[in-house]
Motif scaffolding. Structure first.
Motif, PDB file in Angstrom:
ATOM      1  N   GLN A  41       0.960  -1.146  -0.002  1.00 30.37           N
ATOM      2  CA  GLN A  41      -0.259   0.020  -0.026  1.00 30.37           C
ATOM      3  C   GLN A  41       0.920   1.147   0.030  1.00 30.37           C
ATOM      4  O   GLN A  41       2.048   1.277   0.433  1.00 30.37           O
ATOM      5  N   GLY A  42       0.188   2.357  -0.509  1.00 28.04           N
ATOM      6  CA  GLY A  42       1.046   3.568  -0.261  1.00 28.04           C
ATOM      7  C   GLY A  42       0.745   4.330  -1.869  1.00 28.04           C
ATOM      8  O   GLY A  42       0.360   3.850  -2.938  1.00 28.04           O
ATOM      9  N   SER A  43       0.979   5.517  -1.588  1.00 26.47           N
ATOM     10  CA  SER A  43       0.791   6.623  -2.503  1.00 26.47           C
ATOM     11  C   SER A  43       2.126   7.163  -3.133  1.00 26.47           C
ATOM     12  O   SER A  43       1.953   7.977  -4.353  1.00 26.47           O
ATOM     13  N   THR A  44       3.442   6.966  -2.525  1.00 21.63           N
ATOM     14  CA  THR A  44       4.403   7.439  -3.069  1.00 21.63           C
ATOM     15  C   THR A  44       4.742   6.778  -4.591  1.00 21.63           C
ATOM     16  O   THR A  44       4.363   5.902  -4.840  1.00 21.63           O
ATOM     17  N   ALA A  45       5.627   7.641  -5.287  1.00 24.77           N
ATOM     18  CA  ALA A  45       5.869   7.140  -6.776  1.00 24.77           C
ATOM     19  C   ALA A  45       6.750   6.030  -6.663  1.00 24.77           C
ATOM     20  O   ALA A  45       6.318   5.109  -7.626  1.00 24.77           O
TER      21      ALA A  45
ATOM     22  N   LYS B 268       4.017   3.314  -6.183  1.00 24.73           N
ATOM     23  CA  LYS B 268       3.053   2.905  -7.429  1.00 24.73           C
ATOM     24  C   LYS B 268       3.822   2.360  -8.806  1.00 24.73           C
ATOM     25  O   LYS B 268       3.327   1.705  -9.424  1.00 24.73           O
ATOM     26  N   LYS B 269       5.323   2.542  -8.728  1.00 20.42           N
ATOM     27  CA  LYS B 269       5.969   1.952  -9.661  1.00 20.42           C
ATOM     28  C   LYS B 269       6.219   0.679  -9.261  1.00 20.42           C
ATOM     29  O   LYS B 269       6.212  -0.213 -10.196  1.00 20.42           O
ATOM     30  N   LEU B 270       6.149   0.117  -8.104  1.00 18.74           N
ATOM     31  CA  LEU B 270       6.372  -1.083  -7.450  1.00 18.74           C
ATOM     32  C   LEU B 270       5.015  -2.029  -8.001  1.00 18.74           C
ATOM     33  O   LEU B 270       5.099  -3.124  -8.617  1.00 18.74           O
ATOM     34  N   ARG B 271       3.963  -1.455  -7.787  1.00 20.66           N
ATOM     35  CA  ARG B 271       2.701  -1.952  -7.959  1.00 20.66           C
ATOM     36  C   ARG B 271       2.388  -2.170  -9.599  1.00 20.66           C
ATOM     37  O   ARG B 271       2.195  -3.122  -9.983  1.00 20.66           O
TER      38      ARG B 271
ATOM     39  N   PRO C  69      11.219  -0.693  -2.163  1.00 23.13           N
ATOM     40  CA  PRO C  69      11.961   0.014  -1.609  1.00 23.13           C
ATOM     41  C   PRO C  69      12.045   0.187   0.116  1.00 23.13           C
ATOM     42  O   PRO C  69      10.890  -0.289   0.284  1.00 23.13           O
ATOM     43  N   PRO C  70      13.027   0.614   0.595  1.00 27.81           N
ATOM     44  CA  PRO C  70      12.874   0.732   2.008  1.00 27.81           C
ATOM     45  C   PRO C  70      12.048   1.916   2.498  1.00 27.81           C
ATOM     46  O   PRO C  70      11.633   2.561   1.666  1.00 27.81           O
TER      47      PRO C  70
END
Length: 447
Positions: A150-154, A157-160, A305-306
């Motif tokens: 989950q998360g809205s950071t770039a 989004k790239k990971l998903r 990403p960490p």
């Protein structure tokens, strides 16, 4: 003219009923006629995948045929607390201690065979009403198990996006990332979105794997390649494979065949997903890793990403976890104070999402008020501006290890599993921080 707020429509949970185990359920037609969508599953992997897809729902587990491991099912149920379970048993089974404990610990009700459809329908109807009420009271509580994605950071989004694209192919994948970043969640997400989602997924602890690649399964001792055939093989910390294991695995992947215990040569079709805490740059320098195997496994790679690179996600994740564990542990905790949020944002999180989970879980368990304050978080204060980042991270790492050891009562194997690392890695970290617990304080598990 009166200006009012527009109420959001309530999210109503669908009438999904997951039925695990058993056969020839003569009560099912009556339930389906009443408008319930019934999903049948007979193995734990299928059940877990289905429950994650459906989300909050009612589950019926048929224990009356003794056709699966009650222990294995209990572990799966404990991971999926969004499901309300009802058990079906034979009267004589109620004297069985394991079954009795399972019903008391995990089920809201039970029925003895033969099943009265009208009473069962009334019970599951009441429970779906309770789930809808629960969703109304806890509107932010989503499906469990995927907080690491989950998360809205770039970067998230790239990971998903990478997960979606890679899942559509059938190539081998290497997933790298620091301890606690959620590599296994990424592997599960790839598996669930792939064409093999309905097949087996076999996870291997590479540190303990032997060159014959044999494991104990419900069907007895079996080759891992046989168990994973047509499915997915997940190699946890694949760089810890012995040279003999690497050689035999490479041969199977190169030939597409393996020899069973009777000497028969059998074809194998499996997708391999490999996990490691090493960075991609470090992987290519490892002298213990066979080059030919690495290049066969690393057709495509993903780096998780960490948490320190996802600062805008930290509060979102923390609030999600707070709601989740407050519900799970029936805690009064509802929100984080501004000071607590500030502390979470300033902390470097060497243990990543897993460390955040430990911190929030601990705070929720000890909470006495609705608001969790900064002093209730077991996080080092960053007072000295001259304190080097290296020292901060080392102190943070040490505290993360202490927290996970405390959560697992000093059992090193269990702590390693919670962090998502091998026992060897766990021992290296404990040695680094001089935290090897004496036997009189902590009991090491060799499970």
């Amino acid at each position: 003219m009166t200006i009012g707020t527009v109420k959001k429509p309530k999210v109503v949970i669908s009438n999904n009923l997951v039925v695990f185990g058993g056969s020839n359920q003569n009560w099912l037609p009556a339930i389906e006629c009443a408008g319930w969508l019934c999903h049948r599953c007979y193995d734990l992997r299928t059940a877990e995948t289905l429950l994650l897809e459906i989300g909050p729902c009612i589950g019926v587990v048929d224990l009356s045929h003794d056709d699966f491991s009650i222990h294995g099912f209990s572990v799966m149920v404990n991971r999926n607390k969004q499901v309300r379970w009802i058990a079906i048993v034979r009267d004589e089974q109620l004297v069985n201690e394991a079954i009795g404990q399972f019903i008391v610990n995990f089920c809201l009700d039970y029925f003895s065979v033969p099943i009265p459809p009208e009473q069962l329908l009334q019970t599951i109807g009441h429970q779906i009403g309770m789930l809808n009420l629960e969703r109304q009271v806890w509107p932010q509580l989503g499906n469990f198990g995927q907080q690491g994605l989950q998360g809205s950071t770039a970067v998230m989004k790239k990971l998903r996006d990478q997960v979606k694209r890679i899942a559509l192919s059938d190539v081998s994948v290497v997933i790298s990332g620091e301890i606690g970043t959620g590599k296994i969640l990424v592997a599960d997400a790839i598996f669930k979105a792939s064409a093999r989602a309905k097949q087996q997924v076999i996870r291997v602890n590479c540190e303990t794997m032997t060159a014959d690649w044999m494991i104990d399964t419900d069907n007895g001792t079996q080759s891992i390649f046989e168990a994973a055939n047509n499915g997915v093989l997940v190699l946890e910390e694949f760089t810890l494979l012995t040279d003999a294991c690497q050689q035999s695995l490479y041969q199977v992947l190169a030939d597409g065949r393996y020899c069973d215990t009777d000497g028969n040569t059998l074809s194998v079709d499996m997708r391999v997903i490999s996990l490691t805490h090493h960075s991609p740059e470090h992987l290519v320098t490892l002298t213990t890793l066979r080059r030919e195997l690495y290049f066969r496994l690393n057709v495509v790679s993903i780096t998780v990403p960490p948490l320190r690179e996802r600062s805008n996600d930290i509060i979102f994740l923390a609030e999600f976890l707070l709601l989740k564990y407050a519900r799970q542990y029936n805690s009064v905790a509802k929100y984080l104070s501004e000071q607590a949020q500030s502390m979470l944002l300033q902390y470097p999180w060497p243990g990543n999402v897993q460390e955040l989970i430990c911190q929030i879980k601990r705070a929720v368990l000890l909470a006495e008020n609705k608001c969790i304050e900064a002093d209730q978080l077991d996080i080092p204060r960053l007072i000295d501006d001259k304190l080097s980042l290296k020292k901060v991270r080392e102190e943070s790492e040490r505290n993360a290890l202490l927290t996970v050891l405390e959560n697992n009562k000093g059992q090193i194997s269990a702590a390693a599993r919670e962090l998502g690392v091998s026992r060897a890695t766990m021992y290296r970290l404990l040695n680094k921080h001089e935290l090897i617990p004496p036997s009189r304080c902590f009991r090491q598990s060799h499970a």
